[in-house]
Design an enzyme around this catalytic site. Sequence first.
Site, PDB file in Angstrom:
ATOM      1  N   ARG A 250     -25.413 -19.353 -25.452  1.00 25.07           N
ATOM      2  CA  ARG A 250     -25.621 -20.516 -26.306  1.00 25.07           C
ATOM      3  C   ARG A 250     -24.419 -21.440 -26.192  1.00 25.07           C
ATOM      4  NH1 ARG A 250     -30.240 -19.361 -26.323  1.00 25.07           N
ATOM      5  NH2 ARG A 250     -31.630 -18.947 -28.088  1.00 25.07           N
ATOM      6  N   GLU A 278     -27.015 -29.901 -27.342  1.00 25.65           N
ATOM      7  CA  GLU A 278     -28.209 -29.661 -26.536  1.00 25.65           C
ATOM      8  C   GLU A 278     -29.377 -30.368 -27.216  1.00 25.65           C
ATOM      9  OE1 GLU A 278     -30.300 -25.684 -25.294  1.00 25.65           O
ATOM     10  OE2 GLU A 278     -28.181 -25.566 -24.721  1.00 25.65           O
ATOM     11  N   HIS A 297     -31.145 -25.360 -19.965  1.00 27.42           N
ATOM     12  CA  HIS A 297     -31.665 -24.255 -20.787  1.00 27.42           C
ATOM     13  C   HIS A 297     -33.031 -23.760 -20.281  1.00 27.42           C
ATOM     14  CE1 HIS A 297     -31.333 -22.337 -25.028  1.00 27.42           C
ATOM     15  NE2 HIS A 297     -31.914 -21.514 -24.154  1.00 27.42           N
TER      16      HIS A 297
END
Length: 334
Positions: A250, A278, A297
């Site tokens: 993450r 993000e 991602h």
Amino acid sequence: MSETATESVTGIVRVGYPATLAAELLSGFPRQAELIPLSDAPGPEVDIDVWIPDPYQTRALRTWPRLRGVRLVLALMAGTEWIPRTVGPHVTICNARGAHNISTAEWTVSSILAMLKYFPLYLDIQRTGIWKRRFEATAHYAKITGDARAVYPPVMQEELTGKTVLMVGYGSIGKEIERMLEPFHVDLLRVARTPRTDPVVHAVSELEALLPRAEVIILILPATAESNKLIGAREFSLMRQGALLVNAARGPIVDTEALVDALNTGRVRAALDVTEPEPLPEGHPLWSCPNLLLTPHVGGSSPQFAPRALRTAADELRRYIAGEPLQNVVQAAV
Ligand SMILES: NC(=O)c1ccc[n+]([C@@H]2O[C@H](COP(=O)([O-])OP(=O)(O)OC[C@H]3O[C@@H](n4cnc5c(N)ncnc54)[C@H](OP(=O)(O)O)[C@@H]3O)[C@@H](O)[C@H]2O)c1
């Protein structure tokens, strides 16, 4: 991961799932489950017992305000950090631990190999169509590793085999990465919250002592208050010159400003599947950093992922209905 026993459930259990999922993916669900497709468009309130949120958080958040009666959330993802603050403490939350193992571990190993084989550099060279530019790899090697010896024949790539790899997070995905790294005979240093032996897993408090030893550093742990900015300016300063940081976990685990600085000054290289913020906005400094491979991602997503995640959810639902301990509880209802 804790286990929570529930009382067995009699009668029908209403299970809301994202309408975007193909219905045949839910064919393995128990007979007692009444399957209710949920759209993320505004609409009337819906009473359900169990919620399978859309894997895309923004869609799931649009659906949540219409739901009533939810007692159990069966997430299809491993990372569930947004769910507790959305549904509150009175709902049990399970994740799809294991469903991402293969795809994320493959992404991790591929990105390491891509960086050590200089694939991003060679792709740029391929686009120019100039064979001789391959000698840029030698200058790249000297610059990033600080090894300025005149190596002959010239260095065109590096080897993973025999390297020291530090893995921060040794859970479900970490163990799969270890399995996939076996043929490379790396020297693996494992770090988790809790130290243990057989195999040796170091406590995260030992991170500073371990960082200078590693040529590759893999992050595969959850984003929590404790892991927030675990890798910052101090940790970058402890890394070896040219170390490769791989973040498959993450974005917030890494201090983005410190990372941009460490990349721009040529201290480290990185492969990132996740960023903070993000999505990474257009024009963000990370986009133009040198020695960086960045994917948006995608590490958990493959055609095999959804069937695997729904099998995990179906198993958990069967346990819930039977009153057996749930296996992948990330929050037990209070
Ligand atoms: N890129 C992607 O698309 C993608 C896909 C799937 C998952 N992920 C991310 O990967 C993470 C890991 O997934 P997983 O299934 O392997 O989780 P997991 O099985 O729960 O394992 C997590 C590991 O991280 C360790 N850990 C937790 N907090 C830590 C801390 N503060 N410092 C050091 N270690 C810590 C745990 O230590 P203990 O063993 O001591 O408990 C455990 O070893 C997920 O939470 C998610 O954020 C990303």
